[in-house]
Design a protein around this motif. Structure first.
Motif, PDB file in Angstrom:
ATOM      1  N   TRP A 137       1.138  -1.595  -0.004  1.00  0.00           N
ATOM      2  CA  TRP A 137      -0.005  -0.179   0.088  1.00  0.00           C
ATOM      3  C   TRP A 137       1.160   0.801  -0.062  1.00  0.00           C
ATOM      4  O   TRP A 137       2.108   1.512   1.127  1.00  0.00           O
TER       5      TRP A 137
ATOM      6  N   VAL B 198      -3.471   3.875   6.089  1.00  0.00           N
ATOM      7  CA  VAL B 198      -3.140   1.811   5.894  1.00  0.00           C
ATOM      8  C   VAL B 198      -4.219   1.823   6.327  1.00  0.00           C
ATOM      9  O   VAL B 198      -4.762   0.956   6.176  1.00  0.00           O
TER      10      VAL B 198
ATOM     11  N   LEU C  95      -7.581  -0.155   4.661  1.00  0.00           N
ATOM     12  CA  LEU C  95      -7.413  -1.547   4.971  1.00  0.00           C
ATOM     13  C   LEU C  95      -8.894  -1.724   5.313  1.00  0.00           C
ATOM     14  O   LEU C  95      -9.232  -2.929   4.959  1.00  0.00           O
TER      15      LEU C  95
ATOM     16  N   GLN D 177      -2.187  -7.754  -6.317  1.00  0.00           N
ATOM     17  CA  GLN D 177      -2.488  -6.455  -6.626  1.00  0.00           C
ATOM     18  C   GLN D 177      -3.479  -5.951  -7.156  1.00  0.00           C
ATOM     19  O   GLN D 177      -4.606  -5.756  -6.337  1.00  0.00           O
TER      20      GLN D 177
ATOM     21  N   GLY E 281      -4.953   0.968  -3.051  1.00  0.00           N
ATOM     22  CA  GLY E 281      -3.871  -0.384  -2.496  1.00  0.00           C
ATOM     23  C   GLY E 281      -3.478  -0.615  -4.403  1.00  0.00           C
ATOM     24  O   GLY E 281      -1.342  -1.100  -3.629  1.00  0.00           O
TER      25      GLY E 281
ATOM     26  N   SER F 299      -0.237   4.994  -6.477  1.00  0.00           N
ATOM     27  CA  SER F 299      -0.392   5.072  -6.111  1.00  0.00           C
ATOM     28  C   SER F 299      -1.757   5.830  -7.235  1.00  0.00           C
ATOM     29  O   SER F 299      -1.290   6.709  -7.235  1.00  0.00           O
TER      30      SER F 299
END
Length: 387
Positions: free
Chosen positions: A19, A27, A31, A98, A118, A122
């Motif tokens: 991340w 983060v 999540l 990913q 994620g 980014s």
């Protein structure tokens, strides 16, 4: 900064991934938005460097990715199938995982703009904003293709600007190298030579020697200055290359008009669009202007009343917006203004580079001439005394 995480999903399965975020707390919150409960989060410095090197420019990467997503969705392919196709085309296990994680998040009921956060690198706030607008309005394929066009245009602008500055910057670096070499090796030798004759040195020669003694110490300031500028830019304080103020401002106007118009086309209200646009800018002047526009719209006033009093926009823009707001064609007018500012930006870049190159050449010529005068004058004085 890249973080390596391990988390537990709603079915008690262990999930792992990476991340990109500035702070560890973000983060954790990201999540949890994906219904994942973090167990372990650590920094992944070397992986971050490798991924950034492999993917290249972030704007170009996400521009091409958005175009792939939008094109396949427009063709009627389901989103989960599109993500599976993209995952299969990746060449490394990290990249495959990913995109598979994005697919699992969607199946768990998480929205796409949250799931994509994620992915490394980014996508950024602008990408998430456009995807969110497309999801809420049911125009996701169009929103993805729009953001692809915007990011690709931004990438090619940066590339064009860097290419235009390459030769002037090369001249500047060469000038600094020459100055440093003269002050460190050549000037001390001449200074010892001239002072050995015990004669009064000309004023130009004294200035040259005094400045030459300080230059090696001044070069140590350059890295400190570069780090300071980087930190200020990171905190939102705008710092631009001298002489590029109008170029930077025109670029911000392009971003404002382009993004606001695309958000309106995606079906968002003007208030929602302005709130999202405000978060795109680090420059405090643009943030202040956007805040004033939000207050004006909430009070029932038109945008042109704020633009009219702003020094950021040209005077004719307020009149154009007034006509567009009265006719209900604001997004079309913003698209036209974007094209207008792009043409203006190209002209400014061309004009800037045309002026910068000869200015640096004259600077180098003046430097060489000053050193030549400072060295030759005492030689003439000494030779006249000998005769």
């Amino acid at each position: 900064m890249l973080w390596k995480w391990k988390a537990v999903d709603q079915n008690s399965n262990i999930r792992k991934g990476y991340w990109a975020e500035e702070d560890q707390s973000r983060v954790v919150s990201g999540l949890r938005e994906q219904h994942l409960y973090p167990v372990e989060i650590t920094r992944a410095l070397f992986t971050s460097v490798w991924i950034r090197y492999k993917t290249g420019n972030r704007k170009l990467f996400w521009g091409r990715t958005a175009r792939k997503l939008g094109t396949m969705l427009e063709a009627g392919i389901p989103l989960l199938t599109v993500l599976d196709v993209i995952a299969e085309r990746e060449t490394t296990g990290l990249d495959k995982n990913q995109w598979k994680q994005v697919s699992r998040s969607l199946q768990a009921g998480v929205e796409l703009h949250v799931s994509l956060q994620g992915i490394i690198p980014s996508p950024g706030h602008l990408f998430a904003t456009m995807v969110k607008a497309g999801e809420r309005s049911g125009t996701l394929p169009t929103a993805l293709i729009d953001i692809a066009g915007y990011l690709e245009d931004a990438y090619f602008f940066e590339k064009k600007f860097k290419n235009a500055l390459f030769y002037p910057v090369l001249l500047l670096v060469a000038s600094l190298f020459i100055i440093y070499t003269l002050s460190l090796m050549i000037l001390p030798m001449y200074e010892n030579l001239f002072r050995g004759f015990e004669t009064e040195l000309p004023l130009a020669t004294k200035i040259m020697f005094n400045v030459g003694c300080c230059i090696p110490y001044l070069t140590a300031v350059i890295p400190v200055l570069a780090v300071t500028v980087w930190l200020l830019n990171k905190k939102g304080h705008s710092f631009i290359i001298p002489g590029t103020g109008k170029i930077n401002r025109t670029r911000q106007l392009i971003q404002f008009c382009s993004v606001l118009g695309r958000l309106l086309d995606a079906g968002l209200s003007l208030q929602e669009s302005l709130l999202l646009v405000k978060n795109l800018f680090k420059d405090h002047l643009m943030q202040e202007l956007t805040t004033q526009l939000i207050f004006a719209v909430n009070e029932g006033r038109r945008m042109f009343s704020v633009i009219m009093t702003s020094k950021l926009f040209p005077p004719e823009v307020a009149k154009m917006l007034e006509v567009a707001e009265e006719s209900g064609k604001l997004s079309e007018m913003l698209a036209y203004m974007t094209r207008m500012f792009k043409k203006e930006l190209e002209e400014r870049i061309e004009q800037y580079t045309k002026l910068l190159e000869p200015a640096l050449v004259f600077l180098m010529a003046g430097l060489v001439g000053f050193v030549a005068i400072g060295v030759l004058l005492p030689i003439f004085d000494i030779s006249s005394q000998i005769h």
